[in-house]
Write a protein that holds these residues in place. Sequence first.
Motif, PDB file in Angstrom:
ATOM      1  N   TYR A 112       0.944  -1.392  -0.044  1.00 53.01           N
ATOM      2  CA  TYR A 112      -0.119   0.063   0.037  1.00 53.01           C
ATOM      3  C   TYR A 112       0.837   1.389  -0.093  1.00 53.01           C
ATOM      4  CZ  TYR A 112      -3.487   3.342   2.043  1.00 53.01           C
ATOM      5  OH  TYR A 112      -4.141   4.466   2.190  1.00 53.01           O
ATOM      6  N   GLU A 113       1.859   1.207   0.732  1.00 51.88           N
ATOM      7  CA  GLU A 113       2.746   2.488   0.989  1.00 51.88           C
ATOM      8  C   GLU A 113       3.568   2.381  -0.373  1.00 51.88           C
ATOM      9  OE1 GLU A 113       2.742   4.635   3.177  1.00 51.88           O
ATOM     10  OE2 GLU A 113       1.287   3.776   4.385  1.00 51.88           O
ATOM     11  N   ALA A 114       4.024   1.402  -0.667  1.00 48.56           N
ATOM     12  CA  ALA A 114       4.708   1.541  -2.199  1.00 48.56           C
ATOM     13  C   ALA A 114       3.993   2.121  -3.364  1.00 48.56           C
ATOM     14  CB  ALA A 114       5.496   0.116  -2.422  1.00 48.56           C
ATOM     15  N   ALA A 115       2.856   1.430  -3.331  1.00 48.52           N
ATOM     16  CA  ALA A 115       1.775   1.957  -4.456  1.00 48.52           C
ATOM     17  C   ALA A 115       1.454   3.542  -4.283  1.00 48.52           C
ATOM     18  CB  ALA A 115       0.449   1.264  -4.299  1.00 48.52           C
ATOM     19  N   GLY A 116       1.471   4.001  -2.959  1.00 46.61           N
ATOM     20  CA  GLY A 116       1.247   5.603  -2.622  1.00 46.61           C
ATOM     21  C   GLY A 116       2.408   6.038  -3.266  1.00 46.61           C
ATOM     22  N   ARG A 117       3.682   5.746  -3.116  1.00 41.07           N
ATOM     23  CA  ARG A 117       4.926   6.378  -3.591  1.00 41.07           C
ATOM     24  C   ARG A 117       5.100   6.384  -5.216  1.00 41.07           C
ATOM     25  NH1 ARG A 117       6.870   3.737   0.740  1.00 41.07           N
ATOM     26  NH2 ARG A 117       7.920   2.212  -0.649  1.00 41.07           N
ATOM     27  N   GLU A 118       4.784   5.194  -5.563  1.00 38.11           N
ATOM     28  CA  GLU A 118       5.317   5.147  -7.005  1.00 38.11           C
ATOM     29  C   GLU A 118       4.190   5.179  -7.955  1.00 38.11           C
ATOM     30  OE1 GLU A 118       7.133   1.151  -6.705  1.00 38.11           O
ATOM     31  OE2 GLU A 118       8.273   1.717  -4.897  1.00 38.11           O
ATOM     32  N   LEU A 119       3.140   4.850  -7.735  1.00 39.27           N
ATOM     33  CA  LEU A 119       2.068   4.706  -8.811  1.00 39.27           C
ATOM     34  C   LEU A 119       1.454   6.202  -9.057  1.00 39.27           C
ATOM     35  CD1 LEU A 119      -0.293   1.823  -8.090  1.00 39.27           C
ATOM     36  CD2 LEU A 119       1.357   2.029  -9.917  1.00 39.27           C
ATOM     37  N   VAL A 120       1.554   6.357 -10.339  1.00 36.76           N
ATOM     38  CA  VAL A 120       0.942   7.749 -10.892  1.00 36.76           C
ATOM     39  C   VAL A 120       0.003   7.370 -12.039  1.00 36.76           C
ATOM     40  CG1 VAL A 120       1.772   9.770 -12.215  1.00 36.76           C
ATOM     41  CG2 VAL A 120       3.151   8.690 -10.585  1.00 36.76           C
ATOM     42  N   ASN A 121      -1.242   8.267 -11.927  1.00 37.90           N
ATOM     43  CA  ASN A 121      -2.312   8.209 -12.825  1.00 37.90           C
ATOM     44  C   ASN A 121      -1.840   8.152 -14.310  1.00 37.90           C
ATOM     45  OD1 ASN A 121      -4.562   8.042 -14.296  1.00 37.90           O
ATOM     46  ND2 ASN A 121      -5.887   9.229 -12.715  1.00 37.90           N
ATOM     47  N   PRO A 122      -1.828   7.212 -15.074  1.00 37.36           N
ATOM     48  CA  PRO A 122      -1.158   7.315 -16.802  1.00 37.36           C
ATOM     49  C   PRO A 122      -2.254   8.019 -17.479  1.00 37.36           C
ATOM     50  CG  PRO A 122      -2.249   5.204 -16.150  1.00 37.36           C
ATOM     51  CD  PRO A 122      -2.112   6.058 -15.083  1.00 37.36           C
ATOM     52  N   LEU A 123      -3.555   8.234 -16.981  1.00 40.89           N
ATOM     53  CA  LEU A 123      -4.676   8.807 -17.770  1.00 40.89           C
ATOM     54  C   LEU A 123      -4.572  10.540 -17.841  1.00 40.89           C
ATOM     55  CD1 LEU A 123      -7.598   6.781 -16.926  1.00 40.89           C
ATOM     56  CD2 LEU A 123      -6.009   6.368 -18.852  1.00 40.89           C
ATOM     57  N   GLU A 124      -4.839  10.913 -18.961  1.00 39.11           N
ATOM     58  CA  GLU A 124      -4.924  12.589 -19.129  1.00 39.11           C
ATOM     59  C   GLU A 124      -6.106  13.031 -18.424  1.00 39.11           C
ATOM     60  OE1 GLU A 124      -5.549  15.819 -22.600  1.00 39.11           O
ATOM     61  OE2 GLU A 124      -5.090  13.854 -23.110  1.00 39.11           O
ATOM     62  N   ALA A 125      -5.788  13.898 -17.384  1.00 39.69           N
ATOM     63  CA  ALA A 125      -6.817  14.789 -16.687  1.00 39.69           C
ATOM     64  C   ALA A 125      -7.587  15.500 -17.644  1.00 39.69           C
ATOM     65  CB  ALA A 125      -6.064  15.264 -15.365  1.00 39.69           C
ATOM     66  N   ASN A 126      -8.527  15.192 -18.128  1.00 35.35           N
ATOM     67  CA  ASN A 126      -9.596  15.853 -18.900  1.00 35.35           C
ATOM     68  C   ASN A 126     -11.073  15.663 -18.576  1.00 35.35           C
ATOM     69  OD1 ASN A 126     -10.505  13.418 -20.369  1.00 35.35           O
ATOM     70  ND2 ASN A 126      -8.785  13.533 -22.004  1.00 35.35           N
ATOM     71  N   ASP A 127     -11.943  16.336 -19.351  1.00 32.94           N
ATOM     72  CA  ASP A 127     -13.306  16.295 -18.974  1.00 32.94           C
ATOM     73  C   ASP A 127     -13.824  14.803 -19.202  1.00 32.94           C
ATOM     74  OD1 ASP A 127     -13.466  18.681 -17.901  1.00 32.94           O
ATOM     75  OD2 ASP A 127     -14.075  19.425 -19.684  1.00 32.94           O
ATOM     76  N   GLU A 135      -8.292   0.606 -16.335  1.00 32.19           N
ATOM     77  CA  GLU A 135      -8.233   2.053 -16.977  1.00 32.19           C
ATOM     78  C   GLU A 135      -9.383   2.821 -16.134  1.00 32.19           C
ATOM     79  OE1 GLU A 135      -9.817   3.940 -21.046  1.00 32.19           O
ATOM     80  OE2 GLU A 135      -8.018   2.990 -21.103  1.00 32.19           O
ATOM     81  N   GLU A 136     -10.625   2.069 -15.767  1.00 31.93           N
ATOM     82  CA  GLU A 136     -11.688   2.584 -15.215  1.00 31.93           C
ATOM     83  C   GLU A 136     -11.521   2.798 -13.909  1.00 31.93           C
ATOM     84  OE1 GLU A 136     -15.170   0.010 -17.612  1.00 31.93           O
ATOM     85  OE2 GLU A 136     -14.400  -0.627 -15.780  1.00 31.93           O
ATOM     86  N   ARG A 137     -10.584   2.122 -13.061  1.00 34.84           N
ATOM     87  CA  ARG A 137      -9.989   2.248 -11.699  1.00 34.84           C
ATOM     88  C   ARG A 137      -9.319   3.634 -11.808  1.00 34.84           C
ATOM     89  NH1 ARG A 137      -7.105  -3.052 -11.290  1.00 34.84           N
ATOM     90  NH2 ARG A 137      -8.607  -4.187 -12.279  1.00 34.84           N
ATOM     91  N   TRP A 138      -8.355   3.864 -12.613  1.00 36.48           N
ATOM     92  CA  TRP A 138      -7.722   5.142 -12.688  1.00 36.48           C
ATOM     93  C   TRP A 138      -8.661   6.439 -12.807  1.00 36.48           C
ATOM     94  CZ3 TRP A 138      -3.656   5.822 -10.258  1.00 36.48           C
ATOM     95  CH2 TRP A 138      -2.646   4.723 -10.429  1.00 36.48           C
TER      96      TRP A 138
END
Length: 193
Positions: free
Chosen positions: A82-97, A178-181
């Motif tokens: 959980y801690e490693a995911a918090g440090r390392e994971l980044v949302n790969p999707l573009e922040a759009n509407d 992708e839906e999770r992100w």
Amino acid sequence: MNKNKIVYAAFFALAFVASLSSCDNKRSTGLEYARNMYDPLAPDYDKPNKNFANGMTAQTPPPNTEPIGFVRYEYANTKEGYEAAGRELVNPLEANDKNLLSGKKYYTVFCGPCHGEEGDGKGHLVKIEKYSGVPSYHGDAASSRGGLMKDLPAGKIYHTIMYGLNNMGSHASQLTPEERWRVVMWVQRLQQK
């Protein structure tokens, strides 16, 4: 004899013979319609198969192969993962509407019943007292793993959706990666309230 009486008598005799002939074989289910709809075309994986050297139908996949559409998730369902995911994971999707609205839709269906439409922890299931202690994404609500809910990074939110936490079950089988992100994106929007 009247012509109509002959026709009626012939009809009843034919119907009587047909009904007797249908009772002849008790094991018969009658006519079969679209037989291929209930006889499987695929092999039965529990039965032997002479086409393979080991005689089994179900074969082990070759090493280093993955199913089509499978996305490997490398973080364990532990506090360290959980801690490693918090440090390392980044949302790969573009922040759009488009992604944000899609995330809102999935959030409303899968998360809203407990966490509420506004992320305040007062969803429908909480109001009818089915569940209690559902955290709010904003304010000073604390996470059960430490820290404030409003400060959770994307990786920790994704990890929680993937594995679940406390009373919340995993949503990995209901939502694609992708839906999770996209849900993560919407939760982060709710954190800002």
